[in-house]
Design a protein around this motif. Structure first.
Motif, mmCIF file in Angstrom:
data_model
loop_
_atom_site.group_PDB
_atom_site.id
_atom_site.type_symbol
_atom_site.label_atom_id
_atom_site.label_comp_id
_atom_site.label_asym_id
_atom_site.label_seq_id
_atom_site.Cartn_x
_atom_site.Cartn_y
_atom_site.Cartn_z
ATOM 1 N N GLU A 150 80.868 22.841 97.272
ATOM 2 C CA GLU A 150 81.857 23.462 98.147
ATOM 3 C C GLU A 150 81.305 23.549 99.573
ATOM 4 O O GLU A 150 80.168 23.950 99.793
ATOM 5 C CB GLU A 150 82.198 24.856 97.624
ATOM 6 C CG GLU A 150 83.373 25.489 98.313
ATOM 7 C CD GLU A 150 83.741 26.815 97.664
ATOM 8 O OE1 GLU A 150 84.437 27.590 98.329
ATOM 9 O OE2 GLU A 150 83.343 27.076 96.522
ATOM 10 N N VAL A 151 82.121 23.155 100.539
ATOM 11 C CA VAL A 151 81.698 23.135 101.938
ATOM 12 C C VAL A 151 82.481 24.204 102.694
ATOM 13 O O VAL A 151 83.664 24.411 102.458
ATOM 14 C CB VAL A 151 81.957 21.745 102.561
ATOM 15 C CG1 VAL A 151 81.538 21.712 104.016
ATOM 16 C CG2 VAL A 151 81.229 20.675 101.770
ATOM 17 N N ALA A 152 81.805 24.889 103.611
ATOM 18 C CA ALA A 152 82.456 25.932 104.401
ATOM 19 C C ALA A 152 83.429 25.300 105.388
ATOM 20 O O ALA A 152 83.210 24.178 105.869
ATOM 21 C CB ALA A 152 81.412 26.738 105.145
ATOM 22 N N PRO A 153 84.518 25.987 105.729
ATOM 23 C CA PRO A 153 85.453 25.440 106.703
ATOM 24 C C PRO A 153 84.800 25.380 108.085
ATOM 25 O O PRO A 153 83.878 26.136 108.388
ATOM 26 C CB PRO A 153 86.611 26.435 106.686
ATOM 27 C CG PRO A 153 86.033 27.689 106.168
ATOM 28 C CD PRO A 153 84.933 27.292 105.242
ATOM 29 N N PRO A 154 85.267 24.467 108.944
ATOM 30 C CA PRO A 154 84.661 24.369 110.285
ATOM 31 C C PRO A 154 84.932 25.628 111.103
ATOM 32 O O PRO A 154 85.936 26.308 110.916
ATOM 33 C CB PRO A 154 85.347 23.152 110.898
ATOM 34 C CG PRO A 154 86.607 22.992 110.124
ATOM 35 C CD PRO A 154 86.337 23.527 108.739
ATOM 36 N N ASN A 155 84.025 25.927 112.008
ATOM 37 C CA ASN A 155 84.162 27.094 112.871
ATOM 38 C C ASN A 155 85.155 26.758 113.986
ATOM 39 O O ASN A 155 84.909 25.845 114.777
ATOM 40 C CB ASN A 155 82.801 27.480 113.448
ATOM 41 C CG ASN A 155 82.841 28.785 114.197
ATOM 42 O OD1 ASN A 155 83.902 29.377 114.378
ATOM 43 N ND2 ASN A 155 81.685 29.244 114.644
ATOM 44 N N PRO A 156 86.279 27.495 114.104
ATOM 45 C CA PRO A 156 87.277 27.153 115.119
ATOM 46 C C PRO A 156 86.883 27.575 116.533
ATOM 47 O O PRO A 156 87.511 27.166 117.494
ATOM 48 C CB PRO A 156 88.516 27.925 114.661
ATOM 49 C CG PRO A 156 87.968 29.099 113.945
ATOM 50 C CD PRO A 156 86.712 28.609 113.279
ATOM 51 N N CYS A 157 85.851 28.362 116.697
ATOM 52 C CA CYS A 157 85.463 28.861 118.024
ATOM 53 C C CYS A 157 84.658 27.800 118.777
ATOM 54 O O CYS A 157 83.867 27.066 118.201
ATOM 55 C CB CYS A 157 84.627 30.124 117.908
ATOM 56 S SG CYS A 157 85.497 31.464 117.122
ATOM 57 N N GLN A 158 84.850 27.753 120.076
ATOM 58 C CA GLN A 158 84.072 26.857 120.919
ATOM 59 C C GLN A 158 82.732 27.518 121.222
ATOM 60 O O GLN A 158 82.667 28.722 121.418
ATOM 61 C CB GLN A 158 84.815 26.585 122.235
ATOM 62 C CG GLN A 158 86.112 25.831 122.059
ATOM 63 C CD GLN A 158 85.877 24.418 121.539
ATOM 64 O OE1 GLN A 158 84.896 23.770 121.910
ATOM 65 N NE2 GLN A 158 86.749 23.964 120.664
ATOM 66 N N PRO A 159 81.645 26.744 121.263
ATOM 67 C CA PRO A 159 80.359 27.363 121.590
ATOM 68 C C PRO A 159 80.371 27.904 123.016
ATOM 69 O O PRO A 159 80.940 27.303 123.924
ATOM 70 C CB PRO A 159 79.350 26.233 121.436
ATOM 71 C CG PRO A 159 80.125 24.979 121.316
ATOM 72 C CD PRO A 159 81.539 25.326 120.984
ATOM 73 N N GLN A 160 79.735 29.042 123.203
ATOM 74 C CA GLN A 160 79.672 29.687 124.506
ATOM 75 C C GLN A 160 78.338 29.338 125.166
ATOM 76 O O GLN A 160 77.323 29.190 124.486
ATOM 77 C CB GLN A 160 79.789 31.205 124.349
ATOM 78 C CG GLN A 160 81.079 31.641 123.694
ATOM 79 C CD GLN A 160 82.289 31.307 124.551
ATOM 80 O OE1 GLN A 160 82.247 31.480 125.755
ATOM 81 N NE2 GLN A 160 83.344 30.819 123.926
ATOM 82 N N PRO A 161 78.315 29.213 126.506
ATOM 83 C CA PRO A 161 77.042 28.917 127.174
ATOM 84 C C PRO A 161 76.078 30.099 127.070
ATOM 85 O O PRO A 161 76.493 31.248 126.983
ATOM 86 C CB PRO A 161 77.452 28.672 128.629
ATOM 87 C CG PRO A 161 78.751 29.381 128.781
ATOM 88 C CD PRO A 161 79.421 29.332 127.434
ATOM 89 N N ALA A 162 74.802 29.779 127.055
ATOM 90 C CA ALA A 162 73.782 30.819 126.964
ATOM 91 C C ALA A 162 73.678 31.565 128.286
ATOM 92 O O ALA A 162 73.948 31.018 129.357
ATOM 93 C CB ALA A 162 72.433 30.197 126.616
#
Length: 74
Positions: free
Chosen positions: A43-55
């Motif tokens: 079983e694979v986790a669903p993709p993360n819908p959030c965009q990565p934020q800059p550090a």
């Protein structure tokens, strides 16, 4: 001469009924079989819908040391 005050005896208090302990329900919950569902191996986790934020690069790296000798503005 004053009269001695005579107190009337206090009425007997009714017995406090025994109640179930507050901890007993918690212990009963802990004794039950856990209902945790673990994912299957394939079983694979669903993709993360959030965009990565800059550090935030202006953060202190720790220890209060800034190599360029400046203090970050707060």
């Amino acid at each position: 001469m004053s009269k001695k005050h005579t107190e009337t005896p206090a009425p007997e208090f009714p017995a406090i009924p025994e109640r179930e302990s507050v901890i007993d329900p918690i212990i009963d919950d802990l004794k039950r079989k856990p209902n945790t569902r673990f994912p299957a191996e394939n079983e694979v986790a669903p993709p993360n819908p959030c965009q990565p934020q800059p550090a935030e690069l202006d953060q202190d790296s720790g220890g209060g040391y800034n190599p360029d000798g400046t203090y970050p503005q707060t």
